[in-house]
Design an enzyme around this catalytic site. Sequence first.
Site, PDB file in Angstrom:
ATOM      1  N   LYS A 102      64.654   7.717  82.162  1.00  0.00           N
ATOM      2  CA  LYS A 102      64.733   8.903  81.301  1.00  0.00           C
ATOM      3  C   LYS A 102      64.094  10.103  82.007  1.00  0.00           C
ATOM      4  O   LYS A 102      63.051   9.965  82.656  1.00  0.00           O
ATOM      5  CB  LYS A 102      64.018   8.609  79.976  1.00  0.00           C
ATOM      6  N   SER A 183      65.003  10.225  71.138  1.00  0.00           N
ATOM      7  CA  SER A 183      65.340  11.175  72.189  1.00  0.00           C
ATOM      8  C   SER A 183      65.887  10.526  73.455  1.00  0.00           C
ATOM      9  O   SER A 183      66.374  11.221  74.346  1.00  0.00           O
ATOM     10  CB  SER A 183      64.105  12.005  72.546  1.00  0.00           C
ATOM     11  N   SER A 207      62.288   6.993  69.282  1.00  0.00           N
ATOM     12  CA  SER A 207      63.096   7.473  70.402  1.00  0.00           C
ATOM     13  C   SER A 207      63.587   6.391  71.354  1.00  0.00           C
ATOM     14  O   SER A 207      64.409   6.665  72.212  1.00  0.00           O
ATOM     15  CB  SER A 207      62.327   8.533  71.191  1.00  0.00           C
TER      16      SER A 207
END
Length: 525
Positions: A102, A183, A207
């Site tokens: 990420k 997210s 997330s």
Amino acid sequence: MMIRAACAALLMLPAAAVAQDMPRVEEQSIDALRAQMAQGTSSVAITQAYLARIAAMDRTGPTLRAVIATNPDALAQAKASDARRKSGRPLGALDGIPVLIKDNIETSDPLATTAGSLALRDNVTRRDAPVVALLRKQGAVILGKTNLSEWANIRSTHSISGWSAVGGLVRNPYALDRTSCGSSSGSGAAVAASFAAVAIGTETDGSVVCPSSMNGLVGLKPTLGMVSRTHVVPISHSQDTPGPMARSVRDAALLFNAMVGVDPADPATRDARPHMHDFAAPLATASLSGVRIAVLHPEMLDSLKARYDASLAVLKAQGAVLVDVEAPKLEGIGEAELLVLQTELKADLDAYLSTTPKAVKTRSLDQVIAFNQANAASEMPFFAQETFVAAAQTRGLSDPEYLGARAKSLRLAGAEGIDALLGKAQATLIVAPTYGMPWLSDTVYGDTFNGPSASELPAISGYPHLTVPMGVVRGVPVGLSFITTRWGDQTVLNAGYVFEQAAKARVVPTYAATNDAGPGLAGAR
């Protein structure tokens, strides 16, 4: 964009190397990829195949926008892995396995760590977050960085999950007009689309588990302190943690093995060592026979309830003892959590930005807010930054109101929440639907979190939370959550594995344009 870099390197390889048949990587597990390498397939070939798949599907084809940048060094790392294997000196279980990271987690590769924001487009730190350094020690190939909800979805309460100014809007591989949640949206969509076998996400509240649930994946939000947060763009030191995302529980456990560790720079990890072991090995003998499970029944659509009830039946058939419990009324927990996140965002982000390269000109939250205002057309075309503004007005980590909010939220989520539920049912685990179904991505109203949500209590308490696919509802994925107390990561993995093997509920994505099309919309005329 740097997404082209490694693909360009692929094209510069000798023609014979490019012409050879690429190995199959779609829906391949870590074990399957290792078997291919044991039979003579190179890590270079596997890495090429993933890069080719990204090139064909991420900015063209279904245009998933799951990857912000591929790594120019990925093929060199794969080549080094092949050399180690040839000499009989592989580093670990992940040697030669491409992994996506990420883009709020730093790597020492020539890649910016942007958190999706143009304010950090020059944030090329050339340092590995400890969690990435551990992957390298296992020989993992760092394939690239995944898109995310900008600033990990903390900028605004009206945000669009999966959208960032750097990467655009991530699309759900099951229905392209639906959210991938956030997210860790790009990590979720990328693994679902087989851009890699596994990826790392991060969670503050939901997330990891939300994008995993809504992209048909297994996602583990670990016990806070199992995985270092150093050199990860922060929101909250009380709640942030990286976590593994995969298409199976075993793959998530194998990745988790390579992530856990004590980091002197992260005090939360100081007690992790006694809880570190091989999390994949016990799965083969895991059992739910006689295990008491507290079952929550939140309000949900009938179609989701039917899928949930079928999943509960699977657990019961595996010998679990199901005990219905009622969710406790925890007045004020949301408000307390919000104050904690806003206060820690100001302190933690300011501290992080002070360590970034001189090329990064936004070196405090106040300067990020000013940058967004000055670049509103590109940074704020859909939603504003009211949460950032509120965070900038907080009064620091010694503020009594903040300290009271943290104590309150921790007590409500832990002692009066998860601990109380388990105690009342005399249970080892809690199960619940992870979230509802993926909603339409909406640039006008932003996210519409309709349906249940299981993330809040384990996120605040720091307890482990695993989501496992329980199938599709109306054409889109839904997940089943397993939650327990601190350091119970193996417990949730074991339970999730037993359920996964019995239910076999995961469905391969179809890349449908929408799941709303059909004759029913046309009416009778």
